[in-house]
Design a protein around this motif. Structure first.
Motif, PDB file in Angstrom:
ATOM      1  N   LEU A  10       0.829  -1.206   0.000  1.00 16.56           N
ATOM      2  CA  LEU A  10       0.000   0.000   0.000  1.00 16.56           C
ATOM      3  C   LEU A  10       0.868   1.263   0.000  1.00 16.56           C
ATOM      4  O   LEU A  10       0.579   2.218  -0.727  1.00 16.56           O
ATOM      5  CB  LEU A  10      -0.945  -0.014   1.209  1.00 16.56           C
ATOM      6  CG  LEU A  10      -2.053  -1.075   1.149  1.00 16.56           C
ATOM      7  CD1 LEU A  10      -2.676  -1.284   2.523  1.00 16.56           C
ATOM      8  CD2 LEU A  10      -3.115  -0.705   0.127  1.00 16.56           C
ATOM      9  N   SER A  11       1.960   1.261   0.783  1.00 17.96           N
ATOM     10  CA  SER A  11       2.836   2.440   0.793  1.00 17.96           C
ATOM     11  C   SER A  11       3.579   2.582  -0.531  1.00 17.96           C
ATOM     12  O   SER A  11       3.818   3.693  -1.006  1.00 17.96           O
ATOM     13  CB  SER A  11       3.817   2.400   1.971  1.00 17.96           C
ATOM     14  OG  SER A  11       4.805   1.419   1.781  1.00 17.96           O
ATOM     15  N   LYS A  12       3.912   1.442  -1.153  1.00 15.60           N
ATOM     16  CA  LYS A  12       4.562   1.480  -2.472  1.00 15.60           C
ATOM     17  C   LYS A  12       3.620   2.108  -3.501  1.00 15.60           C
ATOM     18  O   LYS A  12       4.043   2.905  -4.346  1.00 15.60           O
ATOM     19  CB  LYS A  12       4.973   0.063  -2.885  1.00 15.60           C
ATOM     20  CG  LYS A  12       6.007   0.007  -3.996  1.00 15.60           C
ATOM     21  CD  LYS A  12       6.382  -1.422  -4.290  1.00 15.60           C
ATOM     22  CE  LYS A  12       7.732  -1.836  -3.848  1.00 15.60           C
ATOM     23  NZ  LYS A  12       8.859  -1.051  -4.272  1.00 15.60           N
ATOM     24  N   LEU A  13       2.342   1.724  -3.431  1.00 19.62           N
ATOM     25  CA  LEU A  13       1.348   2.337  -4.322  1.00 19.62           C
ATOM     26  C   LEU A  13       1.249   3.840  -4.066  1.00 19.62           C
ATOM     27  O   LEU A  13       1.197   4.640  -5.015  1.00 19.62           O
ATOM     28  CB  LEU A  13      -0.023   1.692  -4.098  1.00 19.62           C
ATOM     29  CG  LEU A  13      -0.416   0.581  -5.064  1.00 19.62           C
ATOM     30  CD1 LEU A  13      -1.666  -0.126  -4.572  1.00 19.62           C
ATOM     31  CD2 LEU A  13      -0.615   1.103  -6.469  1.00 19.62           C
ATOM     32  N   CYS A  58      -2.665   6.418   3.633  1.00 17.71           N
ATOM     33  CA  CYS A  58      -3.568   6.282   4.790  1.00 17.71           C
ATOM     34  C   CYS A  58      -3.884   4.817   5.075  1.00 17.71           C
ATOM     35  O   CYS A  58      -3.901   4.381   6.228  1.00 17.71           O
ATOM     36  CB  CYS A  58      -4.870   7.048   4.546  1.00 17.71           C
ATOM     37  SG  CYS A  58      -4.722   8.789   4.904  1.00 17.71           S
ATOM     38  N   GLU A  59      -4.144   4.065   3.994  1.00 23.17           N
ATOM     39  CA  GLU A  59      -4.425   2.635   4.153  1.00 23.17           C
ATOM     40  C   GLU A  59      -3.218   1.919   4.751  1.00 23.17           C
ATOM     41  O   GLU A  59      -3.355   1.085   5.643  1.00 23.17           O
ATOM     42  CB  GLU A  59      -4.792   2.004   2.798  1.00 23.17           C
ATOM     43  CG  GLU A  59      -6.181   2.354   2.313  1.00 23.17           C
ATOM     44  CD  GLU A  59      -7.258   1.793   3.226  1.00 23.17           C
ATOM     45  OE1 GLU A  59      -7.452   0.568   3.231  1.00 23.17           O
ATOM     46  OE2 GLU A  59      -7.874   2.589   3.967  1.00 23.17           O
ATOM     47  N   TYR A 115      -2.885  -0.111   8.629  1.00 27.60           N
ATOM     48  CA  TYR A 115      -2.461  -1.489   8.923  1.00 27.60           C
ATOM     49  C   TYR A 115      -1.122  -1.554   9.651  1.00 27.60           C
ATOM     50  O   TYR A 115      -0.831  -2.540  10.325  1.00 27.60           O
ATOM     51  CB  TYR A 115      -2.399  -2.312   7.636  1.00 27.60           C
ATOM     52  CG  TYR A 115      -3.758  -2.535   7.029  1.00 27.60           C
ATOM     53  CD1 TYR A 115      -4.725  -3.290   7.690  1.00 27.60           C
ATOM     54  CD2 TYR A 115      -4.095  -1.962   5.804  1.00 27.60           C
ATOM     55  CE1 TYR A 115      -5.983  -3.479   7.147  1.00 27.60           C
ATOM     56  CE2 TYR A 115      -5.356  -2.154   5.250  1.00 27.60           C
ATOM     57  CZ  TYR A 115      -6.296  -2.911   5.932  1.00 27.60           C
ATOM     58  OH  TYR A 115      -7.541  -3.088   5.397  1.00 27.60           O
ATOM     59  N   PHE A 116      -0.284  -0.517   9.477  1.00 27.55           N
ATOM     60  CA  PHE A 116       1.030  -0.530  10.128  1.00 27.55           C
ATOM     61  C   PHE A 116       1.412   0.914  10.481  1.00 27.55           C
ATOM     62  O   PHE A 116       2.097   1.596   9.726  1.00 27.55           O
ATOM     63  CB  PHE A 116       2.076  -1.168   9.202  1.00 27.55           C
ATOM     64  CG  PHE A 116       3.447  -1.259   9.808  1.00 27.55           C
ATOM     65  CD1 PHE A 116       3.650  -1.880  11.033  1.00 27.55           C
ATOM     66  CD2 PHE A 116       4.553  -0.738   9.149  1.00 27.55           C
ATOM     67  CE1 PHE A 116       4.914  -1.961  11.595  1.00 27.55           C
ATOM     68  CE2 PHE A 116       5.830  -0.821   9.700  1.00 27.55           C
ATOM     69  CZ  PHE A 116       6.005  -1.437  10.919  1.00 27.55           C
ATOM     70  N   PRO A 117       0.937   1.383  11.649  1.00 24.84           N
ATOM     71  CA  PRO A 117       1.122   2.799  12.007  1.00 24.84           C
ATOM     72  C   PRO A 117       2.541   3.166  12.457  1.00 24.84           C
ATOM     73  O   PRO A 117       2.766   4.301  12.857  1.00 24.84           O
ATOM     74  CB  PRO A 117       0.116   3.006  13.144  1.00 24.84           C
ATOM     75  CG  PRO A 117      -0.147   1.658  13.701  1.00 24.84           C
ATOM     76  CD  PRO A 117       0.090   0.667  12.602  1.00 24.84           C
ATOM     77  N   SER A 118       3.487   2.254  12.358  1.00 31.18           N
ATOM     78  CA  SER A 118       4.856   2.533  12.831  1.00 31.18           C
ATOM     79  C   SER A 118       5.847   2.807  11.703  1.00 31.18           C
ATOM     80  O   SER A 118       7.032   2.959  11.965  1.00 31.18           O
ATOM     81  CB  SER A 118       5.371   1.349  13.660  1.00 31.18           C
ATOM     82  OG  SER A 118       4.488   1.091  14.717  1.00 31.18           O
TER      83      SER A 118
END
Length: 199
Positions: A156-159, A177-178, A182-185
């Motif tokens: 998702l971060s790559k997108l 945001c997505e 899922y991984f707020p760190s």
């Protein structure tokens, strides 16, 4: 598992090859390369047409740094069984490491035809298109990938990153945001979101 498989070492060549193949793989997973290499050699010598044995041999050679030789073993495995997906995947990785991008792409496209919902294959295709500096194709493959693994924060971060590079801030924001959900760190994601809110 090791003890059980070692009991089959004394059997006929096909059984010995199968047992040695599995032993080689177990030692490879345990990062015991010398033992993995020994059993890979035994498996190949017992049955030269065993694609799994040839793939394991390629893996041990690759782990020792000889990419060209590893590619030869993977190609031999594929000559014996054209549907040996492990050999085809590993061959694609070797070509990618050797920067033979077109050949790597060919391997992963063939794999995609065999395994259309494989997350690993979809990821590799996206990665190759990113290397080829074709972000729109990379985005297409990553969108397919999140239909298979919708909660992977790295994808998702790559997108988000690719959409940001393309200048589409609203889509970038959505995927960052997505990813954060899922991984707020992930510091990079937090930094991007912080900068976005400041803007």
């Amino acid at each position: 598992a090791l003890e059980t498989l070692k009991m089959f070492e004394k059997k006929d060549s096909r059984v010995k090859s199968a047992a040695a193949t599995n032993l080689s793989f177990l030692y490879y997973l345990g990062n015991e390369l010398e033992q993995a290499t020994n059993y890979a050699d035994l498996a190949v010598n017992s049955d030269r047409y065993n694609p799994a044995a040839l793939t394991n041999k390629g893996n041990t050679v690759f782990a020792n740094g000889d990419c060209e030789k590893a590619a030869e073993f993977y190609k031999e495995a594929l000559r014996n069984d054209s549907l040996c997906t492990e050999a085809l995947y590993n061959l694609g990785l070797v070509y990618k490491k050797l920067n033979r991008i077109d050949e790597a792409l060919d391997c992963f496209l063939k794999l995609h035809a065999i395994l259309p919902n494989s997350a690993q294959v979809l990821y590799q295709l996206a990665s190759i298109y990113q290397i080829m500096e074709d972000p729109s194709q990379a985005i297409e493959w990553l969108l397919q990938l999140i239909s298979v693994v919708p909660t992977d924060p790295h994808v998702l971060s790559k997108l988000g990153n690719l959409y940001d590079t393309e200048g589409d801030k609203s889509q970038a924001y959505h995927y960052y945001c997505e990813s954060y959900r899922y991984f707020p760190s992930n510091i990079e994601v937090i930094e991007w979101l912080g900068a976005y809110y400041i803007d």
